[in-house]
Structure formats: C-alpha cells, structure tokens
Design an enzyme around this catalytic site. Structure first.
Site, PDB file in Angstrom:
ATOM      1  CB  ALA A 140      29.443 122.312  33.071  1.00 12.21           C
ATOM      2  CB  VAL A 156      27.133 117.759  31.658  1.00 12.71           C
ATOM      3  CG1 VAL A 156      27.933 118.472  32.728  1.00 12.71           C
ATOM      4  CG2 VAL A 156      26.855 116.314  32.074  1.00 12.71           C
ATOM      5  CB  CYS A 183      29.596 124.932  36.770  1.00 12.52           C
ATOM      6  SG  CYS A 183      29.673 125.860  35.221  1.00 12.52           S
ATOM      7  CB  SER A 184      27.721 121.277  40.687  1.00 10.54           C
ATOM      8  OG  SER A 184      26.686 120.446  40.222  1.00 10.54           O
ATOM      9  CG  HIS A 227      33.602 121.129  33.975  1.00 16.34           C
ATOM     10  ND1 HIS A 227      33.655 122.073  32.987  1.00 16.34           N
ATOM     11  CD2 HIS A 227      34.848 120.606  34.036  1.00 16.34           C
ATOM     12  CE1 HIS A 227      34.869 122.112  32.486  1.00 16.34           C
ATOM     13  NE2 HIS A 227      35.618 121.233  33.100  1.00 16.34           N
ATOM     14  CG  ASN A 228      32.448 122.519  40.583  1.00 13.33           C
ATOM     15  OD1 ASN A 228      32.567 121.381  40.972  1.00 13.33           O
ATOM     16  ND2 ASN A 228      31.546 123.341  41.074  1.00 13.33           N
ATOM     17  CG  HIS A 285      34.534 131.526  40.656  1.00 16.79           C
ATOM     18  ND1 HIS A 285      35.307 131.749  41.788  1.00 16.79           N
ATOM     19  CD2 HIS A 285      34.552 130.182  40.459  1.00 16.79           C
ATOM     20  CE1 HIS A 285      35.794 130.601  42.229  1.00 16.79           C
ATOM     21  NE2 HIS A 285      35.354 129.634  41.439  1.00 16.79           N
TER      22      HIS A 285
HETATM   23  C1  LIG Z   1      36.097 124.361  35.764  1.00 11.87           C
HETATM   24  C2  LIG Z   1      35.330 125.007  36.884  1.00 11.87           C
HETATM   25  C3  LIG Z   1      35.788 124.872  38.180  1.00 11.87           C
HETATM   26  C4  LIG Z   1      35.085 125.481  39.231  1.00 11.87           C
HETATM   27  N1  LIG Z   1      35.439 125.194  40.504  1.00 11.87           N
HETATM   28  C5  LIG Z   1      34.660 125.607  41.529  1.00 11.87           C
HETATM   29  C6  LIG Z   1      34.886 125.164  42.856  1.00 11.87           C
HETATM   30  O1  LIG Z   1      35.764 124.327  43.097  1.00 11.87           O
HETATM   31  N2  LIG Z   1      34.098 125.661  43.846  1.00 11.87           N
HETATM   32  C7  LIG Z   1      33.120 126.584  43.604  1.00 11.87           C
HETATM   33  O2  LIG Z   1      32.499 127.048  44.561  1.00 11.87           O
HETATM   34  N3  LIG Z   1      32.852 126.986  42.350  1.00 11.87           N
HETATM   35  C8  LIG Z   1      33.568 126.494  41.308  1.00 11.87           C
HETATM   36  N4  LIG Z   1      33.253 126.841  40.027  1.00 11.87           N
HETATM   37  C9  LIG Z   1      32.120 127.757  39.818  1.00 11.87           C
HETATM   38  C10 LIG Z   1      30.769 127.109  40.118  1.00 11.87           C
HETATM   39  O3  LIG Z   1      30.771 125.767  39.701  1.00 11.87           O
HETATM   40  C11 LIG Z   1      29.669 127.924  39.422  1.00 11.87           C
HETATM   41  O4  LIG Z   1      29.714 129.265  39.855  1.00 11.87           O
HETATM   42  C12 LIG Z   1      28.267 127.384  39.720  1.00 11.87           C
HETATM   43  O5  LIG Z   1      28.242 125.985  39.626  1.00 11.87           O
HETATM   44  C13 LIG Z   1      27.279 128.018  38.759  1.00 11.87           C
HETATM   45  O6  LIG Z   1      25.998 127.465  38.970  1.00 11.87           O
HETATM   46  P1  LIG Z   1      24.741 127.948  38.091  1.00 11.87           P
HETATM   47  O7  LIG Z   1      23.578 127.187  38.577  1.00 11.87           O
HETATM   48  O8  LIG Z   1      24.697 129.421  38.115  1.00 11.87           O
HETATM   49  O9  LIG Z   1      25.113 127.555  36.597  1.00 11.87           O
HETATM   50  P2  LIG Z   1      25.493 126.128  35.976  1.00 11.87           P
HETATM   51  O10 LIG Z   1      25.859 125.162  37.021  1.00 11.87           O
HETATM   52  O11 LIG Z   1      26.473 126.395  34.894  1.00 11.87           O
HETATM   53  O12 LIG Z   1      24.139 125.607  35.350  1.00 11.87           O
HETATM   54  C14 LIG Z   1      23.610 126.073  34.138  1.00 11.87           C
HETATM   55  C15 LIG Z   1      22.956 124.902  33.433  1.00 11.87           C
HETATM   56  O13 LIG Z   1      22.104 125.402  32.423  1.00 11.87           O
HETATM   57  C16 LIG Z   1      22.300 124.671  31.235  1.00 11.87           C
HETATM   58  N5  LIG Z   1      21.979 125.600  30.152  1.00 11.87           N
HETATM   59  C17 LIG Z   1      22.649 126.714  29.808  1.00 11.87           C
HETATM   60  N6  LIG Z   1      22.013 127.348  28.825  1.00 11.87           N
HETATM   61  C18 LIG Z   1      20.920 126.621  28.544  1.00 11.87           C
HETATM   62  C19 LIG Z   1      19.856 126.774  27.622  1.00 11.87           C
HETATM   63  N7  LIG Z   1      19.794 127.835  26.804  1.00 11.87           N
HETATM   64  N8  LIG Z   1      18.894 125.813  27.582  1.00 11.87           N
HETATM   65  C20 LIG Z   1      18.940 124.741  28.417  1.00 11.87           C
HETATM   66  N9  LIG Z   1      19.940 124.557  29.321  1.00 11.87           N
HETATM   67  C21 LIG Z   1      20.895 125.495  29.385  1.00 11.87           C
HETATM   68  C22 LIG Z   1      23.731 124.218  31.270  1.00 11.87           C
HETATM   69  O14 LIG Z   1      23.952 123.094  30.448  1.00 11.87           O
HETATM   70  C23 LIG Z   1      23.939 123.955  32.760  1.00 11.87           C
HETATM   71  O15 LIG Z   1      23.599 122.624  33.081  1.00 11.87           O
HETATM   72  C24 LIG Z   1      33.927 126.264  38.952  1.00 11.87           C
HETATM   73  C25 LIG Z   1      33.467 126.377  37.649  1.00 11.87           C
HETATM   74  C26 LIG Z   1      34.146 125.741  36.623  1.00 11.87           C
HETATM   75  C27 LIG Z   1      33.621 125.846  35.219  1.00 11.87           C
END
Ligand SMILES: Cc1cc2nc3c(=O)[nH]c(=O)nc-3n(C[C@H](O)[C@H](O)[C@H](O)COP(=O)(O)OP(=O)(O)OC[C@H]3O[C@@H](n4cnc5c(N)ncnc54)[C@H](O)[C@@H]3O)c2cc1C
Length: 513
Positions: free
Chosen positions: A95, A97, A101-102, A104-105, A450
């Site tokens: 995602a 935004v 991904c929270s 979008h998920n 994931h």
């Molecule tokens: C469609 C979908 C459905 C899912 N459903 C579920 C579910 O129902 N339950 C569940 O447990 N998990 C689900 N997941 C997985 C879960 O949402 C993710 O594993 C988790 O949210 C990842 O969190 P994170 O903080 O690692 O990364 P993210 O939440 O992806 O956060 C990364 C952030 O960094 C930003 N970013 C990236 N690169 C840069 C950069 N170079 N500079 C500045 N900003 C940047 C991005 O824009 C984003 O906002 C789903 C994922 C998706 C895509």
C-alpha cells in the site's frame, strides 16, 4: 543547509530539516511508532510517507473497498520474477498511503500463537517470548471485533457448519479468546461495525493525534537514500530534501521497501552492491535474504444461486486445521472468499462465474525461502522479488496445498454448504491425482500478501541477521528497523497484529528513559 546527494547524479544544496526521530514509512508499524513517540511533547518526530493521507478518503477507509485499491495509485504493485515451481504472474500489492497495508488490507486480526514467538526466540530473537510480548497485545489501539450479526452472510454461516461437520474442528466465536488452535468460524476483524470503516494503524494511532505540534507527517515524500550521519534523502513534488535525525532513524517502509532503501544506501551484500555499481557502505549479507510469504491456492465454485450481499470484507470466515495431530499449532489455513477471486484461474482459461466463491488453502508456516535484490542502481526501478515458491526440498509447501484442495472438496460435499455450490470450476472435477492437484495448485496460486523477513532479526553472532533483538541495524547505533521485514520466521496467522506489536515494542526500545 548542507551539501547532499541527489538522484540523477550531480551535487547541489538540499533543503535540510531536522527532528529528534525520523521514521521512514507511515505504514502499519510506522504509525504505531510515531504515535507512541510523539506522546512525549519533548520529542520532535517526523514521518516520511511515500503515499497520500488516508484522512477523509472513503476509498481507503471503507474496509470492503479493499479489492478496488489493488493496482491503483494506492498500490506500489510489485511484480514477481519468474518462478520455476510457482506462479510467475503474481502482483504483490504494497500500500502507498498513510497507514500502509493496514489502510489497504482486509484487517483480519489474529493474536499470534505463543509458539510463533518461541520460534523467534529459537532463531536468536532473545527477549521476544510470548510472555514478554503479551503487554503489547493488551495495549493495541485498533478495535478488533467479531463480525457483526448484520454483516454475517448465510453462505459463510453454512461454510462454518460444514467445516465443523466434515472435519470435526470446533466452531470458534473468537479465535483470539484462548490459546490459538484449530477451528472454524468468523474471523476477528479490525473495523467499526457501525460505519464499516477499517480500524487501521493510521485511524487508531495517528488520526487522534494529528494536532500534536511535535508530530510532522510528510506525505507524498519518498525516501531513496539513507546516510545515518547526514540524513535521509527524499523526493517530493517540490524536489529533493534532506531529513536529518538528531537521535534515531526508524525504518518502517515494509518488507519490500526497507531492504530496498538499505541496498540503495550501500548497506547489503557487498558483491550484489558492487555488481549494481552502488558504493558499499556496509557489507551486510542478510539484507534482502529470507524473503517469506504465505502462498495460497484456490478452489473456485460457481454458486447455485445469487449470494446475499452482506459482508465485512468478502473473506469473513476461515478454517484452521492440524494435519499433524501431534502438533500444537494448525498447519493448514483457509479463507472463504465470498466473491469469485479469479485473477489466476481466468489466466489459466477457467470460466469466470457471475456468482461464485472459493476456499483458499494456504501454507501457514511455509518452508520455501526467497530473496529480494535490486535490478539496477536507479531508485525508481522496482526491486526483484524472488519468492522461490514451492522450492523447499521436502515438498512440504506443495503437499500442504494438495491436502488443502482435497479437504476443501470434503467441505464442499457437506451440507449445508454443499447446496450453495452449482459446480466446481477450478481445479475442476477431472483433476484428482496428487500430481494434477499440485500442478494446478501451484499454477493458480496467489499470495495472501504477507511478504516478510528480508531484514531478519537475530543474535549478535548470526552472520545473516540484519537487526538485533533491540531492532538496531547491525553496524549503526542510530538506525532501527521496525516492520514485517524483521520477522525471523513466518507467523502461523495473518501477520498484521505481529507488525503492530513490533511497532509498540520499537517505541518502548527507542523512547529515551
Ligand atoms: C491486500 C492486502 C491484504 C492483507 N490482509 C491482511 C489481513 O487481513 N490481516 C493481516 O494480518 N495482514 C494482512 N495483510 C498483510 C499486512 O497488512 C502487512 O503484513 C502489514 O500491514 C505490513 O506492515 P509494515 O509496517 O511492515 O508495512 P506497510 O504497512 O506496508 O508500511 C510501509 C509504509 O511505508 C511507506 N513507504 C514504503 N517505501 C517508502 C519510502 N521509500 N519512503 C517513504 N515511505 C515509504 C508505504 O507507503 C507504507 O505506508 C494484507 C496485505 C495486503 C496488501
């Protein structure tokens, strides 16, 4: 003002801004870290978020709209490199935004089983036991609730009954109520039943605190280089800037973009960096290794009649079972898709039903391990994701999918679910042998979205570890990583809650005492 690096070569003066803590990525973990740290008014906190704000944006906030965000401006949309034994056509949604991904998920919100944390401790994550992490589960700000009665679709109700009858698993009203076990039921979901809005990390952790004077959130601000001494170079519509942290940088860009940023910054396997023409700042061989995911396949049915409309996010019920009766944790999971999710089956030539639904067997603790690297040194080139799906030498992952397709057929043959089914479209009744089911299951498989593990947490003497149990990036005392990239192994369940707990713990580790 200082002199900084600018993408595209050349050097010029960059506008420089300075904060106590700079968080790269305002996603799932990043929102938690930002919220907790900025509760201290003495600490100035800056979030660099590549995507737009989610505030007031119904497209993002309405949980059930998640599927319409795939492959849009809210999605970095990463392809997969050709997979010799899996599906080469998967597009990995990440995602773009606030809330990550929270935002979008599908907000399925499982508390991870205690044994998943045991695995982490065994992998060198000292201090990450389930007992040590339990307070963070209690502290979570997102609202996790049962699927409201008004949102319960009769198809899903009948699926749960049939799973219980066919497979003997208990019907669970709340998967999070006790120690995690096999069972079937409606899933715990992070949402507001009144509005249908998601209770994302952004909604729960950032929206209430947007007026804090010490919290700066820069949206549409994309980080592409980190120099822990000088700052993070970011790209915005107004040009590049340098953002400097007086105390710490916290990398929360997720399992794809955190290792990508490190590699672009010369931190990673030296041979790869040299091949790409990137100056080596630190030879850290584990960056990008240990790429994990939950693969899932699909059994697709045409409905015998149109489905009633009610649902939270169109995958409201599920099933966990243990094939190994001696195991304490389930080893096979299914979501019930209440819509025809036909990305992969349509490509293989299967019919797309007007009214359809499916079960998605997935591998909770996959054994295939992949790798992420860069294609070239241009920050705007998408990275190479090689999941190496179904390449584990013992064929465990493939076996799990085959078993899952067979078990799904048992559920499909059981009332009251059976009478919802008009016909099996995919894999189709003609495919019956292990070989046939494996070939179909791997060709049609998808991801549960994931990806994880690419900056693995481990012990100080583990050469493949990228961060230590204190989340510090090896070799630097002012950089930490807090997102799904630090997973040493895959949690049995959907990982978002694990990521939120990492965010909570990171804030505790960072907060000056
Ligand atoms: C469609 C979908 C459905 C899912 N459903 C579920 C579910 O129902 N339950 C569940 O447990 N998990 C689900 N997941 C997985 C879960 O949402 C993710 O594993 C988790 O949210 C990842 O969190 P994170 O903080 O690692 O990364 P993210 O939440 O992806 O956060 C990364 C952030 O960094 C930003 N970013 C990236 N690169 C840069 C950069 N170079 N500079 C500045 N900003 C940047 C991005 O824009 C984003 O906002 C789903 C994922 C998706 C895509």
């Amino acid at each position: 003002m200082i002199i900084g690096r600018r993408h595209g070569g050349g050097r010029r003066e960059l506008e420089t801004l300075e904060y106590d803590v700079v968080i790269v990525g305002g996603g799932t973990a990043g929102s938690v870290v930002a919220s907790r740290l900025s509760a201290d008014p003495q600490l100035s906190v800056c979030v660099l978020e590549g995507g737009p704000s989610d505030v007031g944006d119904e497209r993002v906030l309405r949980l059930r709209n998640w599927i319409n965000l795939l492959e849009t401006e809210f999605d970095y949309d990463y392809p997969t490199v050709p997979q010799p034994r899996g599906n080469s056509h998967i597009r990995h949604s990440r995602a773009r935004v606030l809330g990550g991904c929270s935002s979008h998920n599908t907000m399925i919100s499982f508390r991870p089983p205690a044994e998943d944390f045991d695995d982490w401790v065994a992998a060198g994550a000292q201090g990450w036991s389930s007992e040590a992490l339990a307070p963070y589960w209690q502290r979570l700000e997102i609202t996790i609730t049962r699927v409201a009665d008004k949102d319960r679709n009769p198809l899903a109700e009948d699926f749960v009954t049939a799973c219980h009858t066919a497979l003997g698993v208990p019907v669970l009203d709340d998967f999070n109520a006790g120690p995690f076990t096999d069972g079937t039921g409606f899933l715990p979901v992070g949402y507001d039943p009144e509005t249908g809005y998601r209770s994302s990390a952004s909604v729960a952790y950032l929206h209430p605190h947007l007026d804090r004077p010490n919290l700066t959130i820069m949206t549409e601000t994309w980080a592409y280089h980190l120099d822990p001494e000088r700052g993070v170079t970011v790209r915005t519509a107004d040009g590049d800037r340098l953002i400097k942290a007086r105390h710490e940088y916290v990398l929360c860009a997720g399992a794809v973009d955190t290792p990508r940023l490190l590699l672009l910054s010369g931190i990673g396997p030296a041979d790869d960096l040299k091949r790409l023409g990137l100056p080596v700042r630190l030879d850290l061989p584990g960056v990008g290794e240990n790429l994990l995911d939950h693969p899932e396949s699909l059994i697709l049915w045409e409905a015998s009649r149109p489905l009633p409309p009610m649902s939270v996010m169109d995958a409201d019920a599920g099933l966990f079972i243990r094939r190994d009766p001696g195991a304490t944790r389930p080893d096979l999971m299914f979501h019930l898709y209440q819509i025809p999710f036909t990305f992969n089956t349509e490509r293989l030539g299967y019919d797309v039903p007007e009214h359809g639904f499916g079960m998605t067997p997935n591998v909770p603790r996959p054994r295939s391990v992949g790798r992420l690297t860069l294609a070239d040194s241009d920050p705007s080139t998408k990275p190479l994701l090689d999941f190496r799906y179904f390449t584990d030498p013992d064929g465990y992952d493939e076996r799990t999918i085959v078993d899952g397709l067979r078990l799904a057929r048992e559920v499909a043959a059981t009332e009251p679910f059976a009478s919802w089914i008009g016909r099996e479209i995919a894999p189709g009744p003609l495919l019956r042998t292990d070989e046939e089911l494996s070939a179909y299951g791997r060709a049609a498989h998808h991801t549960v979205y994931h990806p994880a593990g690419t900056c693995r947490m481990g012990a100080a003497d583990d050469p493949g570890a990228v961060v230590g149990p204190d989340l510090r990036l090896r070799g630097f005392d002012n950089v930490r990583v807090a997102d799904a990239s630090i997973f040493p192994t895959m949690p049995t369940v959907n990982p978002m809650v694990m990521v939120l707990m990492i965010g909570e713990r990171a804030a505790d580790l960072i907060r000056p005492r």
